[in-house]
Write a protein that holds these residues in place. Structure first.
Motif, PDB file in Angstrom:
ATOM      1  N   SER A 179      45.571  44.088  59.201  1.00  0.00           N
ATOM      2  CA  SER A 179      44.704  43.115  59.629  1.00  0.00           C
ATOM      3  C   SER A 179      43.319  43.225  59.174  1.00  0.00           C
ATOM      4  O   SER A 179      42.585  42.118  58.803  1.00  0.00           O
ATOM      5  N   LEU A 180      42.607  44.357  58.976  1.00  0.00           N
ATOM      6  CA  LEU A 180      41.562  44.655  58.538  1.00  0.00           C
ATOM      7  C   LEU A 180      41.340  44.464  56.969  1.00  0.00           C
ATOM      8  O   LEU A 180      40.390  43.742  56.295  1.00  0.00           O
ATOM      9  N   GLY A 181      42.523  44.665  56.197  1.00  0.00           N
ATOM     10  CA  GLY A 181      42.419  44.406  54.862  1.00  0.00           C
ATOM     11  C   GLY A 181      42.581  42.934  54.764  1.00  0.00           C
ATOM     12  O   GLY A 181      42.010  42.440  53.604  1.00  0.00           O
ATOM     13  N   THR A 182      43.291  42.107  55.322  1.00  0.00           N
ATOM     14  CA  THR A 182      43.413  40.480  55.401  1.00  0.00           C
ATOM     15  C   THR A 182      41.871  40.158  55.506  1.00  0.00           C
ATOM     16  O   THR A 182      41.529  39.144  54.720  1.00  0.00           O
ATOM     17  N   SER A 183      41.165  40.531  56.774  1.00  0.00           N
ATOM     18  CA  SER A 183      39.709  40.258  56.791  1.00  0.00           C
ATOM     19  C   SER A 183      38.913  40.295  55.706  1.00  0.00           C
ATOM     20  O   SER A 183      38.054  39.454  55.410  1.00  0.00           O
ATOM     21  N   ILE A 184      38.869  41.394  55.212  1.00  0.00           N
ATOM     22  CA  ILE A 184      38.075  41.988  53.865  1.00  0.00           C
ATOM     23  C   ILE A 184      38.427  41.164  52.739  1.00  0.00           C
ATOM     24  O   ILE A 184      37.426  40.536  51.973  1.00  0.00           O
ATOM     25  N   ALA A 185      39.509  40.941  52.588  1.00  0.00           N
ATOM     26  CA  ALA A 185      40.440  40.024  51.613  1.00  0.00           C
ATOM     27  C   ALA A 185      39.462  38.692  51.464  1.00  0.00           C
ATOM     28  O   ALA A 185      38.971  38.259  50.442  1.00  0.00           O
ATOM     29  N   ILE A 186      39.672  37.929  52.612  1.00  0.00           N
ATOM     30  CA  ILE A 186      39.205  36.590  52.794  1.00  0.00           C
ATOM     31  C   ILE A 186      37.587  36.672  52.656  1.00  0.00           C
ATOM     32  O   ILE A 186      37.090  35.765  51.971  1.00  0.00           O
ATOM     33  N   ALA A 187      36.873  37.539  53.206  1.00  0.00           N
ATOM     34  CA  ALA A 187      35.528  37.843  53.050  1.00  0.00           C
ATOM     35  C   ALA A 187      34.979  37.707  51.703  1.00  0.00           C
ATOM     36  O   ALA A 187      34.295  37.398  51.172  1.00  0.00           O
ATOM     37  N   THR A 188      35.972  38.662  50.904  1.00  0.00           N
ATOM     38  CA  THR A 188      35.425  38.869  49.424  1.00  0.00           C
ATOM     39  C   THR A 188      35.869  37.504  48.776  1.00  0.00           C
ATOM     40  O   THR A 188      34.848  37.181  47.899  1.00  0.00           O
ATOM     41  N   ALA A 189      36.622  36.872  48.851  1.00  0.00           N
ATOM     42  CA  ALA A 189      37.020  35.507  48.412  1.00  0.00           C
ATOM     43  C   ALA A 189      35.793  34.462  48.415  1.00  0.00           C
ATOM     44  O   ALA A 189      35.445  33.856  47.658  1.00  0.00           O
ATOM     45  N   ILE A 190      35.365  34.608  49.837  1.00  0.00           N
ATOM     46  CA  ILE A 190      34.350  33.517  49.921  1.00  0.00           C
ATOM     47  C   ILE A 190      32.997  34.091  49.370  1.00  0.00           C
ATOM     48  O   ILE A 190      32.130  33.260  48.819  1.00  0.00           O
ATOM     49  N   ALA A 191      32.536  35.511  49.365  1.00  0.00           N
ATOM     50  CA  ALA A 191      31.526  35.722  48.928  1.00  0.00           C
ATOM     51  C   ALA A 191      31.699  35.724  47.380  1.00  0.00           C
ATOM     52  O   ALA A 191      30.515  35.662  46.697  1.00  0.00           O
ATOM     53  N   ALA A 192      32.740  35.760  46.625  1.00  0.00           N
ATOM     54  CA  ALA A 192      32.681  35.639  45.257  1.00  0.00           C
ATOM     55  C   ALA A 192      32.374  34.299  44.859  1.00  0.00           C
ATOM     56  O   ALA A 192      32.125  33.982  43.600  1.00  0.00           O
ATOM     57  N   SER A 193      32.072  33.023  45.685  1.00  0.00           N
ATOM     58  CA  SER A 193      31.748  31.913  45.326  1.00  0.00           C
ATOM     59  C   SER A 193      30.428  31.602  45.671  1.00  0.00           C
ATOM     60  O   SER A 193      29.715  30.594  45.670  1.00  0.00           O
ATOM     61  N   ARG A 194      29.593  32.588  46.040  1.00  0.00           N
ATOM     62  CA  ARG A 194      28.339  32.613  46.610  1.00  0.00           C
ATOM     63  C   ARG A 194      27.404  33.299  45.465  1.00  0.00           C
ATOM     64  O   ARG A 194      27.669  34.035  44.899  1.00  0.00           O
ATOM     65  N   ARG A 195      26.158  32.881  45.419  1.00  0.00           N
ATOM     66  CA  ARG A 195      25.064  33.149  44.359  1.00  0.00           C
ATOM     67  C   ARG A 195      24.241  33.887  44.919  1.00  0.00           C
ATOM     68  O   ARG A 195      22.832  33.514  44.387  1.00  0.00           O
ATOM     69  N   GLY A 196      24.033  34.464  46.276  1.00  0.00           N
ATOM     70  CA  GLY A 196      22.942  34.759  46.672  1.00  0.00           C
ATOM     71  C   GLY A 196      22.703  36.137  46.551  1.00  0.00           C
ATOM     72  O   GLY A 196      23.459  36.893  45.812  1.00  0.00           O
ATOM     73  N   PRO A 197      21.547  36.900  46.999  1.00  0.00           N
ATOM     74  CA  PRO A 197      21.285  38.383  46.791  1.00  0.00           C
ATOM     75  C   PRO A 197      22.390  39.117  47.244  1.00  0.00           C
ATOM     76  O   PRO A 197      22.861  39.039  48.522  1.00  0.00           O
ATOM     77  N   ALA A 198      22.856  40.084  46.516  1.00  0.00           N
ATOM     78  CA  ALA A 198      24.202  40.807  46.919  1.00  0.00           C
ATOM     79  C   ALA A 198      23.914  41.654  48.244  1.00  0.00           C
ATOM     80  O   ALA A 198      24.611  41.791  49.217  1.00  0.00           O
ATOM     81  N   LEU A 199      23.021  42.510  48.127  1.00  0.00           N
ATOM     82  CA  LEU A 199      22.682  43.236  49.155  1.00  0.00           C
ATOM     83  C   LEU A 199      22.368  42.625  50.568  1.00  0.00           C
ATOM     84  O   LEU A 199      22.937  43.106  51.727  1.00  0.00           O
ATOM     85  N   GLU A 200      21.699  41.516  50.413  1.00  0.00           N
ATOM     86  CA  GLU A 200      21.395  40.754  51.636  1.00  0.00           C
ATOM     87  C   GLU A 200      22.673  40.183  52.175  1.00  0.00           C
ATOM     88  O   GLU A 200      22.936  40.150  53.217  1.00  0.00           O
TER      89      GLU A 200
END
Length: 462
Positions: free
Chosen positions: A53-74
């Protein structure tokens, strides 16, 4: 999510989001990073249900983040803060106990057993038949209610937790204690005596199940199967979130991921590695297709792929159909709401019951979950505007993602029908080992361990 899952998502998820955001500017780097993180997240299912379950949540969050162009650390820090807030609110501010209905139902069984023993101790000649009729019926009804509640909760939840496993152990143990109490009634009727403090022990077990506070342990003296089993059950109820040593075979090592198991899981002939490779390639492809097809909402394609693609072909087909149908109906609801509710405040308030219905239906029906989730996404995206373009884009993106998931599922598919014979054979083997142990002189811990293995293999087959 449980506390361990929340803490893991807080750290690992924040790092994954930061890395994905840093590589988001170009399609190629975003696809590669998403593929690598999704592979590791999908492979985490080898460590159990919580990490899956944890892996699925992280995978979805990663996919969403890969389409954003904001500051990485923030971005990573904000994600970690959000997860931390969710964990805080679900465990301290407003705790939710998913096993509460089962704990209450099992606790009532032990209250009924305590009442039965009280009646046995106070029984008089000529009353034994009526006593047995009234109290045995009450205990049987409570046991049936506990079984029904346990099955209903198990059907709505995936994976396994210590509390859930222990509650199923308690249901089985309560039935065994019931037969022991029936035998006790016969002994008392013939002049014997009940173990001192037995009703209080049963009520203590019920108290620990009701409150989950682990009060003072019982002090039940004596020997015999009834007394020994009651002590073991009390130990489980006293700390239901861990597996007591008395219910685990002494020679059973603690679970862990050995190098041999890791090597087997990485084998391309195994379903875990094949699925991890399949879903990682599909996610990378979805990143590329999403940015080309719908540059304004590229995450909708890849999130659909991750949500639809399952280790087996059958569930993937069902989930793809449910995702598409639920999205279409949900988009229509969103358009009607935006066309009729013009006030931003009223529109915001309308999202509250939709969000509640989304959370309530998630463990019961994926189709209804998507149906209530889609209007919230569409309303937020096109807030204040009855824009049918957003709704149609949502439907198109989900259809594209579902099609990609189906194509990926057809590559080296894993069929349940082919895996079922092995699962049934394992279940029958465990039943045979349990029968051999129970029918010969044995160590009680070994028998209890074999009985638990039967339950696990039967559940795997189901």
């Amino acid at each position: 999510a449980d506390r361990a899952g929340g803490e893991g998502a807080d750290g690992l998820g924040g790092v994954a989001v930061a890395v994905a955001t840093a590589h988001a500017p170009t399609v190629a780097t975003a696809a590669v990073v998403v593929a690598l993180i999704v592979f590791a997240a999908s492979f985490a299912r080898t460590l159990g249900a919580t990490t899956a379950s944890l892996g699925t949540s992280i995978a979805i969050a990663t996919a969403i983040a890969a389409s954003r162009r904001g500051p990485a650390l923030e971005e990573g820090a904000l994600f970690a803060a959000g997860v931390g807030w969710a964990a805080l609110s679900s465990t301290i501010t407003w705790p939710v106990w998913p096993h509460l209905p089962v704990r209450l139902a099992v606790g009532r069984v032990f209250d009924r057993l305590a009442g039965y023993v009280d009646a046995i101790e106070a029984g008089e000649p000529g009353q034994w038949a009526e006593l047995a009729r009234v109290h045995q019926r009450a205990v049987r009804a409570a046991l049936e209610k506990a079984r029904t509640t346990t099955l209903a909760l198990r059907a709505r939840r995936s994976g396994e937790t210590a509390a859930g496993a222990n509650l199923r152990v308690l249901v089985g143990a309560a039935e065994g204690l019931f037969f022991q109490v029936i035998a006790l009634a016969e002994r008392v009727e013939q002049g014997g005596a009940a173990p001192a403090g037995l009703p209080e022990a049963f009520r203590t077990i019920a108290r620990d199940l009701y409150t989950r506070r682990g009060g003072p342990a019982i002090a039940l003296a004596g020997e015999g199967e009834l007394v020994t089993l009651t002590r073991d059950v009390a130990e489980v109820a006293h700390d239901i979130d861990r597996m007591p040593a008395t219910l685990v075979a002494a020679d059973t090592p603690p679970p862990g991921l050995a190098w041999e198991a890791l090597r087997d899981a990485l084998s391309l002939r195994g379903p875990v590695a094949v699925h991890a490779l399949r879903v990682s390639v599909a996610a990378a492809l979805a990143i590329v297709v999403g940015r080309l097809a719908t540059p304004l909402h590229p995450t909708w394609v890849v999130v659909t792929v991750l949500a639809v693609l399952q280790p087996h072909l059958g569930p993937t087909l069902v989930r793809a159909a449910e995702r598409v149908v639920g999205t279409i109906v949900g988009a229509v609801i969103a358009l009607v709401a935006m066309a009729t509710l013009h006030s931003p405040l009223v529109l915001t308030l309308a999202m509250f019951p939709l969000s509640v219905a989304d959370v309530v239906t998630r463990p019961r029906s994926y189709r209804l979950f998507v149906l209530f989730l889609t209007p919230v996404f569409v309303i937020v995206t096109a807030f204040g505007h009855a824009d049918w373009h957003v709704a149609s884009a949502r439907i198109a993106d989900v259809a594209i993602g579902g099609a990609l998931a189906l194509l990926a599922a057809l590559v080296a598919p894993s069929h349940e029908r082919r895996r079922l014979p092995d699962a049934l054979a394992s279940a029958l083997d465990s039943v045979a080992r349990y029968a051999r142990l129970a029918a010969t002189p044995h160590d009680r811990a070994a028998v209890v361990g074999a009985r638990r293995e039967v339950g696990m293999t039967l559940e795997a087959a189901e």
